[in-house]
Design a protein around this motif. Structure first.
Motif, PDB file in Angstrom:
ATOM      1  N   ARG A 112      -3.465   3.805   9.934  1.00  0.00           N
ATOM      2  CA  ARG A 112      -3.347   2.733   9.057  1.00  0.00           C
ATOM      3  C   ARG A 112      -1.710   2.641   8.683  1.00  0.00           C
ATOM      4  O   ARG A 112      -1.322   4.008   8.786  1.00  0.00           O
ATOM      5  CB  ARG A 112      -4.235   2.932   7.845  1.00  0.00           C
ATOM      6  N   ILE A 125      -8.587   4.351  -6.573  1.00  0.00           N
ATOM      7  CA  ILE A 125      -7.545   4.987  -5.569  1.00  0.00           C
ATOM      8  C   ILE A 125      -8.644   5.194  -4.432  1.00  0.00           C
ATOM      9  O   ILE A 125      -9.763   5.646  -4.380  1.00  0.00           O
ATOM     10  CB  ILE A 125      -6.870   6.142  -6.037  1.00  0.00           C
ATOM     11  N   ASP A 126      -8.261   5.110  -3.178  1.00  0.00           N
ATOM     12  CA  ASP A 126      -8.983   5.553  -2.010  1.00  0.00           C
ATOM     13  C   ASP A 126      -8.810   7.016  -1.630  1.00  0.00           C
ATOM     14  O   ASP A 126      -7.749   7.386  -1.249  1.00  0.00           O
ATOM     15  CB  ASP A 126      -8.371   4.787  -0.866  1.00  0.00           C
ATOM     16  N   THR A 148      -3.751   5.217  -1.132  1.00  0.00           N
ATOM     17  CA  THR A 148      -4.766   6.203  -0.629  1.00  0.00           C
ATOM     18  C   THR A 148      -4.208   7.598  -0.790  1.00  0.00           C
ATOM     19  O   THR A 148      -3.013   7.867  -0.772  1.00  0.00           O
ATOM     20  CB  THR A 148      -4.554   5.758   0.792  1.00  0.00           C
ATOM     21  N   ALA A 199      -2.573  -0.961  -3.254  1.00  0.00           N
ATOM     22  CA  ALA A 199      -3.706  -0.120  -2.602  1.00  0.00           C
ATOM     23  C   ALA A 199      -2.996   1.179  -2.488  1.00  0.00           C
ATOM     24  O   ALA A 199      -1.917   1.456  -1.914  1.00  0.00           O
ATOM     25  CB  ALA A 199      -4.208  -0.542  -1.485  1.00  0.00           C
ATOM     26  N   ARG A 222     -11.367   7.656  -8.782  1.00  0.00           N
ATOM     27  CA  ARG A 222     -11.849   7.701  -7.390  1.00  0.00           C
ATOM     28  C   ARG A 222     -12.394   6.296  -7.182  1.00  0.00           C
ATOM     29  O   ARG A 222     -12.473   5.714  -5.821  1.00  0.00           O
ATOM     30  CB  ARG A 222     -13.171   8.480  -7.110  1.00  0.00           C
ATOM     31  N   GLN A 223     -12.369   5.399  -8.171  1.00  0.00           N
ATOM     32  CA  GLN A 223     -12.659   4.013  -8.225  1.00  0.00           C
ATOM     33  C   GLN A 223     -11.177   3.247  -7.820  1.00  0.00           C
ATOM     34  O   GLN A 223     -11.362   2.382  -7.102  1.00  0.00           O
ATOM     35  CB  GLN A 223     -13.475   3.452  -9.373  1.00  0.00           C
ATOM     36  N   VAL A 230      -9.209  10.102   0.471  1.00  0.00           N
ATOM     37  CA  VAL A 230      -9.438  10.052   2.092  1.00  0.00           C
ATOM     38  C   VAL A 230      -9.279  11.884   2.196  1.00  0.00           C
ATOM     39  O   VAL A 230      -8.364  12.385   2.052  1.00  0.00           O
ATOM     40  CB  VAL A 230      -8.615   9.689   3.184  1.00  0.00           C
ATOM     41  N   SER A 280       0.771  -1.194  -0.050  1.00  0.00           N
ATOM     42  CA  SER A 280      -0.083  -0.047   0.079  1.00  0.00           C
ATOM     43  C   SER A 280       0.843   1.302  -0.188  1.00  0.00           C
ATOM     44  O   SER A 280       2.109   1.333   0.547  1.00  0.00           O
ATOM     45  CB  SER A 280      -1.000   0.058   1.208  1.00  0.00           C
TER      46      SER A 280
END
Lengths: 165, 291, 362, 616
Positions: free
Chosen positions: C274, C243-244, C219, C217, C240-241, C246, C175
């Motif tokens: 996290r 990648i997260d 973020t 992943a 946006r789909q 925040v 990640s």
């Protein structure tokens, strides 16, 4: 449902006018404060950003009457991380002052003025304490309640009463 | 070197070990501590309900200190923070100063800018220096490990403390501990707040906050947690048993003051640094210095 | 001591400086460009192509075109290892003293190293000295330099440019987190401006990571996603789909067991943390290190953010024949910098034209 | 066939190569000095000594950036690579050269059709560069601006227009055709219609703001530029509620957001007015944008973030509802005042909307890094300002300055703008070239294809697609390319492969690798082309039939082609060829297209190594 028409637009200015309250309006809700708040970590309902938001929207009574505002431990974590220099610890002090004026201070906070007026300090110093100090070769400590009573505008007798209450 | 000592509410009543060790260490380092005789509460407890009055109370102490021309040092982080903040505000805002002085006038006092307020540890760091402290160490505390607890008001807000140590990566207490020859332990909850500030409002919350650090250190196993603030002490030492009960943990974290460690390392006896008065006893340390 | 005369002297050999030289050449105006380092191309030289399925319009590849054209334009003369040390204006002419810098043996075929102290007499000067990436050590809480696995976005870029992606433990990370606005939009640092390019830069890199290491992943910690052209708005929903996103500024990055641990507030305002294999700090653009010295040397104002050139219309009015091009004037992207140089060049040309007219009438 | 000599110009990267040996291997003679019929020079034209350049004036010369083709490795290998490259160039030089034939001189007059800052700035710059300029404004005077420009700034600039600028008032551009050097424009003025020839055209129509479609009642909702009168204020008992909407369906542009913030600040400054600023992203990426956003909050503006599409508008905007994302609660507001910010826009000129005469907008104004600064795919046509969505102010000045310099360069630097040669005897007037040229160079004249004199960028797509081999930019016709290909392959050793590399990407990356001393596979023949789009099926098949085992075409990434679709066309042709090979049982893997950027040398090296190794 919050209706902005029913909120008090003046509340944020009121908070900002208090000492330390000026930064409140600068908040752009980045949540760094909430991320670092040690109280939020233990109290789900406590969120600095939420208090700021409600204040900015003008939810005067909701904010001032909330028991949550008294949960701040004044650790200044939020203040340190804030990129907009909201100085939330100080802002919350301003809000708590307003709440106290409005009669919302919790009992523990209310006692303090009485203690100070009575002893000039939170903890009374009696002969017992001074004896103990003397054993260790430490100088005696005097109570200076009168000065505090004068500053606080509390008569000493009232102070005693407050303490007992 | 001279400084004016401001003891505050808690130290002279509940933390005599802290006061004793600080005075002895100062003496050993050639710092002459003169007591601010008229001291009382710094004003901090009143801030949340009436910060105007709190400021006047702080100004009272500053006004009393001013005449001596000496720097003011406090053992309590909250006192040091409150007085430094008051000095900062009053020195920078003329209008506020006038208002405060009006209220001080009946006491025959007047605030004037110019009192340098610092926490005692910071004073040692800046005025005595680690080199001089190391030079006085006669008995290395080798083999012991201490977890420094910086607390909040010693470092923050950095606008007031001037960033003498980085609140995000503080080193100063570790450097004191290391100066004694002991190991300064780095741990995850090092920067956590003790929770003392909310003890009055919500004991469960305060306990949970202090419990986090105690639980980590209990698991980690250190010689002691090393403090520099009586407020933090209330939580970590005074409340430790109660917290353990609340959180259903068997907490056994010894608690000392950093000044006690400095004193021991400088050759002072456990009694001279008031080690007997510690309630969460640093048993390893006591055992080692028994003789 | 050599003396050169030129209509325009350009300081800085990055894309803005080279573009300014080319823009002047396109207008038939000769120029001398002085770059303090050994090579032309500036920071863009270290930027990689971020195309995945298609070009993402970062403009990094334009440097190749620019240098090729620069080489072919006889109007522009390039001097490397040349630092402007002093300047004075006399009779409408700037006398700028260039000092040779130590040669580290990285000669640029397009530029001639400055051999000795040289005075350049120029009617106009274009400052294209670029920007300074914000030093993330000033935000101690993000752990740069202390926490393994925390790097700057530029360092990540250099790594991706080599086709490599390794995290805190030297392995490809499971990640990756980007933290935006490090040094930007920050009143506490006095940097009260958006650096404009970092959202696009970081998300383009995120795209590269998702393409090369699809299992990773990503973020994206941010406050507001800034615009980056029309196709960007179309691409955002897809990002946006993948990648997260925040929307929260993290409070702290500390060393965790499995890589840097980011603490941030969730949508509910609760702190959570996290761990990531790698954390990239999108450091902002800050004024060039030489901004203070240059503003003094050339009597040029700095804007409220500290960049060179206070007045928005400065590139046209050009007080005293000094113009600013590219990121030295404020944060902007590569293509924007290239085009901004056209404005500076156009304004410089106008000032020459005006001076010529005045001379003819005088 | 002309005898070709090798003129050796020593360049960094050519160290250790023996000119005589290279010439010998390539089958050339080394420059004997004096008059020679044709030459290959080992340096680009700009890097060659002036004496060499003047000696070769008018001669068929191939300027070869040999240092960008050889690369590293053992001396023998470098020698072989150099020889193949020189042979390739010699193959083309040997064919001789056509003298440049100009059908027409490029027109020098510039048309600026539009109004406002962008138009005036462009007219001014083009005038200063010596061009006669016609500024055709829809208004009565040059100083008048659209709703989106600062009138004062425009007046100031308009007052400084040079003498070369002729202002055509109340003029409308009715029709436009052509390309750089040869545009024809029909201008309608009160004096009547006039048809004029222009070298370049700058479109900068006056702009305004496009309010978002939110179902707002125009009686209530006003553009941010049109705030209610100053006197309007609330009272301590009854605050007026104002709302400013800045992009809630889709995020606002930085410019629109900045204007919304300004409006919110202005409203909030009034007595007892509470302003709420609604947006989905705070777009502060403008100069001073963050500062003003903070100023607005400090003034008391409530910043309300609404999830994209999350604003519920009822009663034409008299009731607004949304979810406060921080509180996770519904919020509603009945605004007394409502201001809306939209992006800048200008009406598309009618002639551009004609799909027969003009390509669709994305093809005409591609959003690539090569089409900034007002440039369009159509050579000589610049679209700036509101029509392009460019924010008012400095950004428009930037576009104007860039466009003016570009058009000046294009109209005056004859050497940079070749005119394609058309063999009318072969031309079937099928209009393929007209169709494929993104730059608008060829058009059908009365009975033949004619080319705009300053428009060609020599991408060669016309030549690649022309079924009759009738059109090509000078130097890039099929016979020339094939001669080089054959000669080069003849001198290549081992397993032969051809890398056609686009001048904007592949060739630059290749040269960079050579500078780094990269060792290329033996037998790889680099063939730099101006655009991958030049590589049609015929060229690929020819390379295969001339002995190459594999062909790789390295062109730009999607959306980054200088000629809009040269890369896609090349990929298509490579794919078609591969499919054909598969049908023939020859293996489709012999032909490959590689997307590349100039700064991706590593990607090129890896792809080439992998490709060549599969050829065995």
């Amino acid at each position: 449902m919050i209706s902005l028409n029913d909120c008090d637009p003046g509340f944020k200015f009121e908070v900002a006018a208090e000492p330390g309250g000026a930064g409140i309006k600068a908040c752009f809700a980045c949540a760094a404060c909430s991320a670092r708040c040690p109280v939020a970590g233990h109290r789900e309902e406590y969120d600095p950003r939420r208090i700021i938001r409600l204040t900015l929207l003008g939810r005067r009574e909701e904010v001032l009457s909330s028991p949550l505002i008294w949960l701040c431990s004044a650790c200044y974590s939020c203040q340190e991380v804030c990129p907009q220099q909201v100085r939330f610890t100080e802002v919350l002090t301003a809000i708590k002052n307003l709440a106290a004026k409005a009669g919302y201070a919790p009992p523990s906070a209310k006692q303090i003025a009485g203690l100070l007026a009575g002893h000039g300090r939170l903890l009374a110093v009696t002969e017992f304490e001074n004896e103990k100090r003397a054993e260790l070769g430490l100088p005696a400590v005097e109570e200076r309640g009168a000065d505090y009573a004068a500053i606080l505008g509390i008569a000493p007798e009232a102070a005693e009463a407050g303490e007992e209450a | 070197m001279r400084a004016l000592l401001f003891l505050g509410c808690t130290v002279p009543v509940r933390n005599l070990n802290y006061e004793l060790s600080a005075r002895k260490v100062a003496e050993a380092l050639g710092v002459e501590l003169q007591d601010l005789a008229e001291f009382g509460c710094c004003g901090y407890p009143l801030k949340s309900t009436d910060q105007d009055k709190a400021l006047v109370i702080a100004a009272r102490a500053l006004a009393q200190a001013h005449g001596s021309g000496l720097p003011l040092v406090a053992l309590c982080s909250a006192c040091a923070g409150t007085l430094a903040e008051a000095e900062h505000q009053l020195a920078h805002h003329g209008e506020l100063r006038a208002k405060v002085n009006q209220q001080l006038a009946p006491l025959g006092l007047a605030y004037e800018p110019g009192v340098k307020v610092r926490h005692f540890m910071r004073f040692l760091l800046e005025e005595v220096g680690l080199e001089a402290i190391r030079a006085k160490v006669t008995r290395k505390l080798e083999g012991f490990s201490f977890a420094p607890h910086y607390g909040c008001h010693y470092l923050k807000p950095s606008e007031i403390t001037g960033g003498f140590d980085d609140p995000e990566d503080p080193r100063s207490l570790a450097s004191f501990i290391e100066a004694t020859g002991a190991q300064a332990v780095d741990y995850a909850s090092m920067k956590e707040c003790c929770g003392g500030g909310v003890l009055g409002a919500d004991e469960d919350l305060a306990s949970a906050m202090a419990g986090k650090k105690l639980a980590e250190l209990d698991a980690k196993g250190v010689t002691a947690l090393a403090l520099i603030c009586p407020f933090c002490n209330v939580m970590y030492e005074g409340q430790q048993k109660a917290i353990g009960k609340k959180l259903d943990l068997k907490l056994k974290v010894p608690v000392v003051y950093v000044t006690q460690l400095l004193g021991l390392a400088m050759g002072l006896s456990p009694d001279e640094v008031g080690l007997k008065l510690n309630r969460a006893k640093p048993k390893e340390l006591l055992a080692a210095f028994k003789s | 001591m050599t003396i050169i005369s030129t209509p325009v002297l350009i300081l800085g050999g990055g894309v803005a400086g080279v573009s300014a030289a080319l823009e002047l050449a396109r207008r038939g105006v000769p120029s001398v460009l002085a770059e303090k380092g050994p090579r032309l191309g500036g920071r863009v030289r270290d930027f990689c192509c971020k195309a995945t399925q298609a070009c993402v319009h970062c403009g990094a590849c334009r440097l190749g075109d620019l240098l090729a054209e620069a080489a072919a334009r006889p109007e522009a003369a390039f001097r490397s290892l040349a630092l402007a040390a002093e300047a004075q204006r006399e009779g409408g002419v700037w006398q700028v003293e260039l000092r040779p810098q130590p040669d580290e043996g990285e000669a640029d075929p397009l530029a001639q190293p400055l051999a000795e102290k040289t005075t350049v007499n120029a009617q106009a000067v274009i400052l294209a000295v670029g920007y300074e990436p914000f030093d993330p050590r000033r935000k101690t809480r993000f752990g740069y330099g202390r926490v393994p696995g925390v790097m700057t976005a530029l360092e990540l870029e250099a790594m991706l440019g080599q086709g490599v992606l390794v995290g805190h433990d030297g392995q490809p990370p499971e990640s990756v987190a980007f933290i935006q606005c490090v040094g930007s939009r920050d009143e506490s640092l006095g940097n009260l401006y958006c650096s404009r390019v970092c959202c696009g830069f970081a998300l383009d890199m995120a795209g590269l990571i998702k393409e090369g290491w699809p299992e990773t992943a990503v973020t994206f910690f941010h406050m507001d996603v800034q615009g980056y052209g029309p196709s960007w708005e179309e691409a955002l929903p897809h990002m946006r789909q993948a990648i997260d996103f925040v929307r929260a500024m993290p409070g702290e990055v500390s060393a965790g067991e499995n890589g840097p641990r980011v603490c941030f507030a969730g949508p509910d305002g609760q702190p959570r943390s996290r761990e990531f294999g790698l954390v990239a700090l999108s450091q902002g653009l800050t004024p060039p290190a030489s901004a203070g010295a240059l503003s003094e040397m050339f009597g040029l104002n700095r804007n409220q953010d500290g960049f060179l050139g206070e007045d928005a219309a400065l590139a046209v009015s050009g007080a005293q024949g000094v113009f600013v091009a590219g990121t030295a004037q404020g944060p902007r992207g590569i293509v924007e910098s290239i085009d901004h140089a056209a404005l500076a060049a156009g304004a410089a040309m106008e000032s020459l034209f005006r001076a010529g007219k005045e001379a003819a009438h005088g | 066939m002309a005898r070709v000599c090798l003129i050796w110009v020593e360049r960094p990267g050519l160290e250790g190569l023996d000119p005589a040996e290279v010439a010998k291997r390539a089958g050339l003679s080394l420059d004997p000095g004096g008059a020679i019929p044709a030459a290959v020079v080992t340096a680009p034209e700009w890097a060659a000594p002036p004496a060499v350049r003047s000696r070769l004036a008018g001669k068929p010369a191939q300027w070869l950036d040999l240092a960008g083709e050889v690369g590293g490795g053992p001396a023998e290998k470098r020698l072989a690579r150099a020889a193949a490259a020189v042979a390739r160039a010699a193959g083309r030089a040997a064919l001789g050269t056509l003298p440049q034939v100009y059908t027409a001189q490029p027109a020098q007059t510039v048309l600026v059709a539009g109004a406002g800052l962008a138009a005036v700035a462009a007219a001014r710059q083009a005038g200063l560069l010596g061009h006669p300029v016609i500024l055709a404004t829809p208004f009565g005077r040059a100083a008048q601006a659209g709703a989106d420009d600062e009138a004062e700034e425009v007046s100031l600039l308009a007052a400084q227009l040079p003498a070369q600028v002729e202002v055509l008032a109340e003029a409308e551009l009715r029709h436009l055709s052509g390309a750089a050097g040869d545009f024809t424009a029909e201008l309608q003025t009160p004096q009547g219609a006039q048809l004029k020839r222009f070298g370049a055209v700058v479109l900068a129509p006056a702009g305004g703001y496009a309010p978002p479609e939110l179902g707002l009642d125009p009686e209530l909702a006003k553009p941010v530029a049109d705030l209610p009168p100053e006197g309007l204020a609330g009272s301590p008992d009854k605050w007026l509620q104002a709302a400013v909407i800045a992009g809630v369906d889709a995020p606002a542009t930085a410019d629109a957001f900045a204007r919304a913030v300004e409006a919110a600040l202005a409203l909030q400054a009034r007595d007892f007015v509470q302003t709420t600023l609604l947006f989905s992203e705070a777009r502060v990426a403008s100069e001073g944008g963050e500062r003003r956003y903070r100023e607005a909050r400090q003034a008391g503006v409530i910043a309300a973030r609404v999830a994209a599409g999350g604003l519920e508008v009822a009663q034409g905007g008299r009731l607004l509802k949304w979810r406060d994302l921080l509180l996770d609660e519904e919020v509603q507001l009945r605004p007394d005042l409502l201001a809306v910010a939209g992006p800048v826009a200008a009406a598309l000129p009618a002639f551009l909307a004609n799909p027969v005469l003009w390509p669709a907008w994305p093809q005409l104004v591609p959003e690539g890094p090569r089409f900034s600064g007002g440039r369009t795919a159509r050579s000589g046509l610049y679209i700036i300002g509101a029509l392009r969505g460019t924010a008012p102010g400095r950004a428009r000045r930037v576009e104007a300055a860039a466009a003016a310099a570009d058009l000046h360069d294009r109209l005056t630097q004859g050497r940079a703008t070749p005119v394609p040669s058309v063999r009318n005897t072969a031309c079937a007037s099928c209009l393929t070239c007209v169709r494929v040229c993104a730059h608008g160079v060829p058009r059908y004249g009365s009975d033949a294809i004619v080319c705009a004199p300053a428009a060609c960028v020599a991408c060669g797509m016309c030549a690649a697609e022309c079924p009759a081999e009738a059109i090509a930019p000078p130097g890039w016709s099929n016979p020339e390319l094939i001669a080089g290909l054959e000669a080069g392959l003849a001198k290549s050793a081992g397993t032969k492969a051809v890398l056609f590399a686009c001048g904007q990407s592949g060739a630059q990356a290749f040269a960079e690798l050579c500078r780094q001393g990269h060792e290329w596979p033996e037998g790889l023949l680099l063939y730099p082309v101006p655009c991958a789009g030049r590589v049609g099926m015929q060229l690929i098949m020819k390379a295969l039939s001339s002995g190459a085992a594999g062909i790789m075409v390295a062109g730009c990434h999607d959306g980054n082609c200088r000629s809009v679709s040269g890369n896609l066309r090349a990929r298509l042709r490579a794919g078609e060829t591969a499919a054909l090979l598969e049908r023939l049982g020859l293996g489709p893997e012999r032909v490959e297209f590689l997307h590349l950027a100039s700064n991706q040398p590593r990607r090129l090296a890896q792809a080439v190594d992998r490709f060549v190794s599969t050829l065995g």
